[in-house]
Design an enzyme around this catalytic site. Structure first.
Site, PDB file in Angstrom:
ATOM      1  N   SER A  32      -8.058  -4.556   0.845  1.00 46.40           N
ATOM      2  CA  SER A  32      -8.015  -5.958   1.266  1.00 46.40           C
ATOM      3  C   SER A  32      -8.836  -6.140   2.552  1.00 46.40           C
ATOM      4  CB  SER A  32      -6.551  -6.356   1.483  1.00 46.40           C
ATOM      5  OG  SER A  32      -6.442  -7.548   2.198  1.00 46.40           O
ATOM      6  N   HIS A  77     -12.655  -4.946  13.431  1.00 49.61           N
ATOM      7  CA  HIS A  77     -11.445  -5.564  12.876  1.00 49.61           C
ATOM      8  C   HIS A  77     -10.217  -4.952  13.528  1.00 49.61           C
ATOM      9  CE1 HIS A  77      -8.829  -7.415   9.892  1.00 49.61           C
ATOM     10  NE2 HIS A  77      -8.157  -6.279   9.892  1.00 49.61           N
ATOM     11  N   LYS A  79     -13.075  -7.694   2.907  1.00 52.24           N
ATOM     12  CA  LYS A  79     -13.455  -8.853   3.727  1.00 52.24           C
ATOM     13  C   LYS A  79     -14.600  -8.492   4.680  1.00 52.24           C
ATOM     14  CE  LYS A  79      -9.056  -9.641   4.556  1.00 52.24           C
ATOM     15  NZ  LYS A  79      -7.692  -9.965   4.159  1.00 52.24           N
ATOM     16  N   ASP A  98      -9.051 -11.314  -3.115  1.00 53.31           N
ATOM     17  CA  ASP A  98      -8.115 -10.817  -2.096  1.00 53.31           C
ATOM     18  C   ASP A  98      -7.144 -11.912  -1.673  1.00 53.31           C
ATOM     19  OD1 ASP A  98      -7.118  -9.017   0.055  1.00 53.31           O
ATOM     20  OD2 ASP A  98      -7.982 -10.587   1.296  1.00 53.31           O
ATOM     21  N   ARG A 152       1.105 -10.405  -3.399  1.00 51.03           N
ATOM     22  CA  ARG A 152       1.782  -9.213  -2.849  1.00 51.03           C
ATOM     23  C   ARG A 152       2.900  -9.619  -1.896  1.00 51.03           C
ATOM     24  NH1 ARG A 152      -2.924  -6.763  -0.009  1.00 51.03           N
ATOM     25  NH2 ARG A 152      -1.394  -5.377   0.898  1.00 51.03           N
TER      26      ARG A 152
HETATM   27  N1  URA Z   1      -4.276  -7.531   6.433  1.00 50.25           N
HETATM   28  C1  URA Z   1      -5.082  -7.813   5.376  1.00 50.25           C
HETATM   29  O1  URA Z   1      -6.118  -8.419   5.538  1.00 50.25           O
HETATM   30  N2  URA Z   1      -4.716  -7.402   4.166  1.00 50.25           N
HETATM   31  C2  URA Z   1      -3.568  -6.719   3.927  1.00 50.25           C
HETATM   32  O2  URA Z   1      -3.299  -6.371   2.802  1.00 50.25           O
HETATM   33  C3  URA Z   1      -2.735  -6.451   5.037  1.00 50.25           C
HETATM   34  C4  URA Z   1      -3.111  -6.853   6.284  1.00 50.25           C
END
Ligand code: URA
Length: 434
Positions: A183, A82, A187, A161, A168
């Site tokens: 977050s 990632h 994923k 999320d 947010r």
């Molecule tokens: N990328 C994400 O997937 N989540 C966040 O909270 C910030 C950046």
């Protein structure tokens, strides 16, 4: 259990129990906890923080809030990668086929770009006919057969999320490190990763602007990974200038193909080898990163890395000839050059400005719904540290619209800073956190 008591507890700086965290994630996902209560809680987290145990619980609760991918039918350790996002960051296009050619199964879900950061899925769509939406069975079958598939993120993954991130965004709580870390990690876990390699970008073109912020985020994510039984390594890499030379979808694909063939820009090649080597270690294919790197260099030189990309493109509906002959990829109708305004050394190329100029051209989007132009973008001719004379070409802009071309050229001129002396080079990789 009442949400108001959970908010009060966090407001007072107390640690929430696992049950309380599960309650708030489930309640927010099913709609029984309203946005206003979740907003108050997110702000309390931003101000009070979370313990590692709380952050781990939040990650697992969010990962479990929707569909979870079961990759257990694939042999070997599934290592996901990632990036926190950057300008010209086409590393996944290089690393996925490269490590797959080495024997790591890559079953990867990637995102689309938003703002000045590009997304792997958009870039892959530069291959005409390439399918980013696949059924679970097609996805897994392809990985079994050729070792790699990259598809778009499933809509049913981590709904908690998705809702919380949107909330947010409008409640000034994006910056809370435990919320960012959980977050991202939720994923990756929902997508079935056994081990995770994180590329945390730092600099003007990145989400994290300072090394200290990047280290805090990287450490939080590595700690979550360790806590939930997923080996995690974070590479903190530079985003004070674009990565490689190309910015824009098809232009970046072409550069990724060159890199897979061992003819890529130095920084992109270096980062891809470093990330790939750590992935081979996480996948227990090699004993250390030196051995991993050597193996990947051999694969690049042998042509097997390019071949693996071609196999993937063909398996997902594209034409492999586009990989062997990238001139077939979408091409813009207009070009213009940006020239140096003085003699000297380039001391900075503001990645955010370059990213924004590419969005002006249509290579990226400002809202999720915006269509993008796969052909347009920018190809840098010089990078930070290079010596230039007034009038030297710094970059070529590729566009499909005269007005946007002029606008992007003007904007790009402002991205460059010059110095009279050569400077000590900034590192590409600042730190590895394990
Ligand atoms: N990328 C994400 O997937 N989540 C966040 O909270 C910030 C950046």
């Amino acid at each position: 259990m009442r949400m108001v008591d959970i908010i009060a507890k966090k407001r007072d700086g107390l640690e929430l129990s696992s049950e309380e965290i599960q309650f708030l994630v489930s309640g927010y996902t099913d709609g029984s906890i309203p946005d206003y209560q979740m907003s108050a809680w997110a702000m309390a987290v931003l101000l009070r923080g979370m313990t590692p145990r709380e952050t781990g619980d939040l990650t697992l609760a969010m990962a479990g809030s929707g569909e979870q991918l079961d990759l257990s039918s694939l042999k070997g350790i599934k290592v996901d990668k990632h990036s926190t996002g950057g300008v010209g960051d086409k590393t996944t296009l290089v690393v996925a086929p490269l490590v797959a050619a080495a024997g790591i199964p890559v079953a990867k879900m990637s995102g689309r770009g938003l703002g000045h950061s590009g997304g792997t899925i958009d870039k892959l769509e530069s291959f005409a006919g390439f399918q980013v939406e696949r059924t679970r069975e097609q996805f897994l079958q392809q990985v079994r057969e050729i070792g790699v598939s990259v598809i778009g993120q499933s809509g049913n993954l981590t709904p908690a999320d998705k809702k919380l991130y949107a909330l947010r965004d409008v409640t000034a709580t994006v910056e809370a490190v435990p919320l960012i870390a959980s977050s991202i990690m939720s994923k990756k876990i929902a997508a079935g990763a056994d081990a995770i390699l994180l590329d945390v970008k730092v600099g003007k073109g990145a989400f994290m602007k300072t090394l200290e912020q990047a280290e805090t985020l990287a450490s939080a994510m590595v700690q979550i990974g360790t806590q939930v039984g997923r080996r995690t390594v974070a590479v903190i890499s530079d985003m004070n200038q674009p990565l490689g030379f190309a910015v824009g979808n098809a232009l970046e694909v072409k550069e990724a193909i060159d890199t897979l063939a061992g003819r890529g820009p130095k920084d992109l090649t270096e980062l891809a080898l470093a990330i790939g080597a750590h992935m081979l270690v996480l996948g227990e294919l090699v004993a250390d990163v030196e051995e991993g790197r050597k193996r990947l260099e051999e694969i690049m030189d042998s042509g097997k890395a390019v071949e693996k990309l071609a196999q993937m493109i063909e398996a997902q509906g594209g034409n492999k000839e586009d990989v062997y002959n990238p001139d077939r990829l979408p091409k813009a109708s207009l070009t213009a050059e940006v020239k140096a305004s003085q003699d000297g050394y380039i001391s900075a190329i503001d990645a955010e400005t370059v990213g924004h100029a590419s969005v002006v051209l249509g290579a990226g989007r400002l809202t999720k719904e915006m269509p993008i132009d796969l052909a347009v973008g920018i190809v840098l001719a010089k990078k930070r540290g290079d010596q230039v004379r007034k009038g030297d070409v710094l970059a070529t802009v590729h566009a499909n619209d005269e007005i946007l071309l002029k606008q992007a050229v003007e904007e790009l001129k402002g991205a460059y800073t010059y110095d009279s002396e050569s400077l000590i080079d900034q590192p590409l990789i600042y730190k590895i956190i394990t």
